[in-house]
Scaffold this motif. Sequence first.
Motif, PDB file in Angstrom:
ATOM      1  N   CYS A   1      -8.971  -7.025  -9.853  1.00  0.00           N
ATOM      2  CA  CYS A   1      -9.215  -6.241  -8.723  1.00  0.00           C
ATOM      3  C   CYS A   1     -10.759  -6.461  -8.415  1.00  0.00           C
ATOM      4  O   CYS A   1     -11.062  -6.318  -7.186  1.00  0.00           O
ATOM      5  CB  CYS A   1      -9.422  -4.621  -9.347  1.00  0.00           C
ATOM      6  SG  CYS A   1      -7.490  -4.218  -9.223  1.00  0.00           S
TER       7      CYS A   1
ATOM      8  N   TYR B   1      -6.011   0.726   1.254  1.00  0.00           N
ATOM      9  CA  TYR B   1      -6.479  -0.167   0.019  1.00  0.00           C
ATOM     10  C   TYR B   1      -5.413  -0.192  -1.103  1.00  0.00           C
ATOM     11  O   TYR B   1      -4.382   0.541  -1.140  1.00  0.00           O
ATOM     12  CB  TYR B   1      -7.431   0.742  -0.591  1.00  0.00           C
ATOM     13  CG  TYR B   1      -8.933   0.647   0.035  1.00  0.00           C
ATOM     14  CD1 TYR B   1      -9.797  -0.366   0.195  1.00  0.00           C
ATOM     15  CD2 TYR B   1      -9.022   1.809   0.880  1.00  0.00           C
ATOM     16  CE1 TYR B   1     -10.870  -0.129   0.959  1.00  0.00           C
ATOM     17  CE2 TYR B   1     -10.153   2.090   1.601  1.00  0.00           C
ATOM     18  CZ  TYR B   1     -11.200   1.135   1.813  1.00  0.00           C
ATOM     19  OH  TYR B   1     -12.319   1.262   2.494  1.00  0.00           O
TER      20      TYR B   1
ATOM     21  N   GLY C   1      -4.703  -0.334  -4.707  1.00  0.00           N
ATOM     22  CA  GLY C   1      -5.254  -0.078  -6.032  1.00  0.00           C
ATOM     23  C   GLY C   1      -4.729  -0.819  -7.423  1.00  0.00           C
ATOM     24  O   GLY C   1      -3.695  -1.798  -7.001  1.00  0.00           O
ATOM     25  N   LYS C   2      -5.185  -0.649  -8.600  1.00  0.00           N
ATOM     26  CA  LYS C   2      -4.725  -1.275  -9.655  1.00  0.00           C
ATOM     27  C   LYS C   2      -3.160  -1.294  -9.769  1.00  0.00           C
ATOM     28  O   LYS C   2      -2.447  -2.254 -10.100  1.00  0.00           O
ATOM     29  CB  LYS C   2      -5.413  -1.068 -10.931  1.00  0.00           C
ATOM     30  CG  LYS C   2      -6.770  -1.136 -10.901  1.00  0.00           C
ATOM     31  CD  LYS C   2      -7.808  -0.763 -12.082  1.00  0.00           C
ATOM     32  CE  LYS C   2      -9.020  -0.744 -11.959  1.00  0.00           C
ATOM     33  NZ  LYS C   2      -9.883   0.058 -12.727  1.00  0.00           N
TER      34      LYS C   2
ATOM     35  N   ARG D   1     -10.645  -1.469  -5.554  1.00  0.00           N
ATOM     36  CA  ARG D   1      -9.819  -1.671  -4.426  1.00  0.00           C
ATOM     37  C   ARG D   1      -9.759  -2.720  -3.537  1.00  0.00           C
ATOM     38  O   ARG D   1     -10.882  -3.157  -3.268  1.00  0.00           O
ATOM     39  CB  ARG D   1      -9.832  -0.244  -3.834  1.00  0.00           C
ATOM     40  CG  ARG D   1      -9.850   0.909  -4.397  1.00  0.00           C
ATOM     41  CD  ARG D   1     -10.159   2.223  -3.579  1.00  0.00           C
ATOM     42  NE  ARG D   1     -11.365   2.063  -2.621  1.00  0.00           N
ATOM     43  CZ  ARG D   1     -11.306   3.175  -1.680  1.00  0.00           C
ATOM     44  NH1 ARG D   1     -10.513   4.042  -1.410  1.00  0.00           N
ATOM     45  NH2 ARG D   1     -12.270   2.708  -0.937  1.00  0.00           N
TER      46      ARG D   1
ATOM     47  N   ASP E   1       0.821  -1.161   0.065  1.00  0.00           N
ATOM     48  CA  ASP E   1       0.125   0.017  -0.039  1.00  0.00           C
ATOM     49  C   ASP E   1       0.852   1.230   0.074  1.00  0.00           C
ATOM     50  O   ASP E   1       0.912   2.064   0.974  1.00  0.00           O
ATOM     51  CB  ASP E   1      -0.894   0.060   1.057  1.00  0.00           C
ATOM     52  CG  ASP E   1      -2.006   1.306   1.107  1.00  0.00           C
ATOM     53  OD1 ASP E   1      -2.267   1.890   0.193  1.00  0.00           O
ATOM     54  OD2 ASP E   1      -2.446   1.567   2.396  1.00  0.00           O
TER      55      ASP E   1
END
Length: 152
Positions: A131, A104, A106-107, A140, A98
């Motif tokens: 995802c 979260y 993310g991509k 997310r 992270d």
Amino acid sequence: MKIAPHGNPDNMGDLQEQLKQVFEGFDTSGDGTISKAELGKAISQSGKTPPDPKMIDALFKGIDKDGKGSLDFNEFVEFILSLPPPTDALRAAFLEMDTDGSGYLGKDELKVLLKKAGVEQISDAQLEQICNDVGGEDGRVSFEEFCSYFPQ
């Protein structure tokens, strides 16, 4: 036995060496195998209360794949690698991935993770699918969703 062809080969050698040391620590007789008694002794040394003998019997039977009454190194490694990672290890891995500190993944963060895992090329559509599969429709992945991806 070589452990898992994935990831950094240097780390795999380290893991194999660590597992060999643990195996040898359990193998108090030095015969190259772990008996049920040796397994029970190792488990009782790691806990505050002696383990239930029935639990040791069931555990041993599940690990002793060839039914010879002793565990060789390959059976031991297979068992150890089948165990779920501890939550604190998952938390540390999640926090490391992270990179933006959002709580979260993310991509872009997942793409970096997949690249580290040996996936060199992944399409945007494949990344989107991952995802959605792991993190849901928001695209997310929360820590809880990340943990649910690993068997417990």
